[in-house]
Design a protein around this motif. Structure first.
Motif, short mmCIF file in Angstrom:
data_model
loop_
_atom_site.label_atom_id
_atom_site.label_comp_id
_atom_site.label_asym_id
_atom_site.label_seq_id
_atom_site.Cartn_x
_atom_site.Cartn_y
_atom_site.Cartn_z
N GLN A 1 20.44 6.88 -27.30
CA GLN A 1 21.54 5.95 -27.62
C GLN A 1 21.60 5.65 -29.12
O GLN A 1 22.69 5.44 -29.67
N CYS B 1 29.13 -1.95 -21.40
CA CYS B 1 28.31 -1.87 -20.18
C CYS B 1 28.94 -2.73 -19.07
O CYS B 1 29.01 -2.31 -17.91
N GLY C 1 32.25 -1.21 -17.76
CA GLY C 1 31.93 0.03 -17.05
C GLY C 1 31.30 -0.26 -15.71
O GLY C 1 31.65 0.36 -14.70
N ALA D 1 32.38 6.08 -15.03
CA ALA D 1 32.35 7.36 -14.31
C ALA D 1 31.08 7.46 -13.46
O ALA D 1 31.12 7.96 -12.32
N MET D 2 29.96 6.97 -13.99
CA MET D 2 28.72 6.97 -13.20
C MET D 2 28.88 6.09 -11.96
O MET D 2 28.37 6.42 -10.89
N GLY E 1 33.57 4.35 -25.13
CA GLY E 1 32.75 5.47 -24.66
C GLY E 1 31.71 5.01 -23.64
O GLY E 1 31.53 5.65 -22.59
N ILE E 2 31.05 3.89 -23.93
CA ILE E 2 30.05 3.36 -23.00
C ILE E 2 30.73 2.98 -21.68
O ILE E 2 30.24 3.32 -20.59
N ARG F 1 21.28 0.79 -24.44
CA ARG F 1 22.52 0.74 -25.22
C ARG F 1 22.61 -0.54 -26.03
O ARG F 1 23.03 -0.55 -27.19
N ASP G 1 24.76 13.58 -14.72
CA ASP G 1 25.35 14.62 -15.58
C ASP G 1 24.53 14.90 -16.82
O ASP G 1 24.50 16.02 -17.32
N SER G 2 23.91 13.84 -17.35
CA SER G 2 23.26 13.98 -18.66
C SER G 2 21.87 14.61 -18.55
O SER G 2 21.25 14.89 -19.57
N GLU H 1 31.69 6.10 -19.71
CA GLU H 1 30.52 6.81 -19.17
C GLU H 1 29.93 6.06 -17.97
O GLU H 1 29.69 6.65 -16.92
#
Lengths: 271, 254
Positions: free
Chosen positions: A57, A227, A230, A132-133, A125-126, A157, B95-96, A129
């Motif tokens: 990170q 975070c 997301g 999506a997770m 971006g965080i 992060r 994925d990572s 990501e």
């Protein structure tokens, strides 16, 4: 939908019910965000730390933000010098360009511009990501594998942003002052040596420290918003996109609000 | 009677006015394979998430190996999960990370195993699901859907759990690959001596992997019996589902 609580007898929406519902939703959101922030901060402060994730990170948030921070800073410094020169020219105060540029960059613009640029690049971006997770069940998978998302995903992060923002701001300060110097020397006919001497003589450690303390807070805000949004992303591409947008807008507004509060605080305590 | 490895007693779960689970009672004995059938939106995944502790029931109890784990958190929850494997519908591979890091995730993060040892164990487990060492260093995005399911299965079995959950293990796979995955599930579950709970609406898969089949409808288990009796259930809902008819007591989820 209309019911007794939301409409008056004639079916007209009841504004008090709207206000009440909105207020409750706002406080609920603040409560959820506060709890999330508290858990993330605790996970970041209490060992064990996931050093592999932290390093990843630091690279993603810090190193890869260098170009955007550097470019923003040079243009802000250059524009600042031009505007101060134009304004100062009206009452013969052009000679204060180096002083005001270094003061404005270190105390205010270096940190704020870095914070805002990272609110766009890093927060979204965080959020995307982690969103999506979440929708691909990777966060559930983490839990079933006995990995706490607060420790594995959010704390690295949070720590990485809080650690790298001050370094980025320091770099932005240097490049921003350089931008002002470039314009002043090559477009406004300032003497290079005099400009640099005035800059160095006027600069105090407190000015730099003020910007760096702001940077730590901005870093926390940027990571937390990414975070948080997301982690509560709903299913599908729309949900992830919405989380990215909300996180970016939220982080930008909170960076500006935090900047004002911190500036007020530093003025109050005399630094 | 053998103590069930997992018991759900009167489990209820709702979201606002939507009461998804309305009192689910079900159990699975050690070493047995239970398949729970149900249409789309019947609450199969919610039931499974409650059993795993990813959701907390509004009412009812969940017992794991005789112990009430309904509200367990922290270390107690981790202790339960260390004995449980899970294969997610989408695979849910990270994925990572590389394939071997995915398979060895628990060993690396929860158990603190050295990377070299963890990789060795991951490659051994990949072999069990018919994947060669050559895929170990690839990313999940670089392998096919069928291979991703195998990797997810390897991740679920690497710690030799006592209970494995399978969430729609054959969804999105062609019939041949789906059958191969079913064979692997049977082989690995038997080899481990583990209990298995599979939720699916794929009847071919259910017939193949199940010792027992249960049917979830409107938030309750409405039928349960040996897999061999699924065609003689005497239950209209089960018959309609097994034969895939649009007409009957179950309304299609349109």
């Amino acid at each position: 939908m209309s019911d007794a609580s939301t409409t008056k007898s004639g079916g007209i929406p009841n504004p008090l019910a709207w206000i009440g519902r909105g207020t409750l939703a706002l406080f609920a959101e603040i409560g959820r965000l506060s709890l999330f922030s508290g858990r993330t901060a605790l996970s970041a402060l209490i060992p064990p730390w996931n050093l592999t994730q932290l390093w990843k990170q630091i690279i993603a948030i810090g190193f890869y933000s260098l170009p955007v921070v550097g470019l923003s800073a040079v243009f802000i410094g250059a524009a600042l010098a031009l505007n101060i020169y134009t304004g100062g020219n009206r009452f013969g105060a052009e000679q204060f360009v180096p002083n005001i540029v270094v003061l404005g960059i270190t105390r205010e613009l270096g940190a704020t511009i870095t914070g805002l640029m990272l609110a766009g690049r890093v927060t979204a971006g965080i959020a995307a990501e982690i969103g999506a997770m979440k929708v691909t069940e990777q966060i559930d998978a983490l839990k079933t594998l006995s990995a706490n998302p607060f420790r594995y995903l959010y704390a690295p992060r949070f720590l990485a942003a809080a650690l790298t923002l001050p370094i980025l701001v320091l770099i932005a300060d240097i490049i921003g002052v350089m931008g002002g110097w470039l314009v002043s020397v090559y477009a406004l006919d300032f003497d290079s040596t005099t400009y640099l001497r005035n800059t160095i003589d006027f600069l105090t450690m407190e000015d730099v420290v003020v910007g760096l303390i702001k940077a730590v807070i901005f870093g926390m805000v940027i990571a937390l918003m990414g975070c948080y949004q997301g982690s509560k992303s709903s299913a599908g591409a729309t949900g992830v996109g919405r989380a990215a947008t909300l996180s970016m807008v939220g982080a930008a507004v909170l960076v500006l609000a935090a900047n004002y509060i911190l500036s007020t605080f530093f003025v109050q305590i005399g630094i | 009677m053998t103590q069930p490895i997992l018991e759900l007693k009167g489990v209820q779960k709702g979201f606002g006015s939507n009461h998804v689970l309305r009192g689910v009672d079900i159990d699975v004995a050690p070493g047995r394979s239970l398949v729970v059938l149900g249409g789309s939106g019947s609450g199969k995944s919610v039931m499974l998430k409650n059993a795993l502790g990813l959701m907390t029931p509004d009412a009812g109890k969940i017992l794991f190996d005789g112990k009430d784990v309904t509200k367990d958190q922290g270390k107690a929850r981790e202790a339960m999960r260390s004995r449980v494997g899970m294969l997610f519908q989408s695979g849910a591979l990270f994925d990572s990370l590389t394939v071997w890091e995915n398979v060895a995730f628990r060993l690396l993060n929860a158990d603190g195993m050295k990377r070299t040892d963890a990789k060795e164990q991951a490659v051994e487990t990949l072999k069990k699901v018919r994947l060669g060492a050559s895929v170990a260093d690839l990313r999940p995005a670089e392998i096919s859907g069928g291979m991703q399911k195998r990797v997810a299965l390897a991740r679920a079995i690497i710690t030799e759990p006592d209970l494995i959950f399978f969430d729609e293990p054959t969804t999105g796979l062609d019939p041949i690959t789906a059958d191969a995955i079913n064979d692997l599930i049977i082989e690995q579950v038997k080899a481990l001596g583990a209990a298995a709970v599979t939720i699916t609406h794929d009847m071919a898969s259910a017939r193949k992997v199940a010792d027992e089949i249960a049917m979830l409808f409107e938030g309750k288990i409405i039928w349960r019996g040996p897999a061999s009796e699924i065609d003689r259930s005497g239950n209209d809902h089960v018959d309609q589902f097994v034969h895939g008819r649009a007409d009957g007591p179950i309304q299609p989820a349109l």
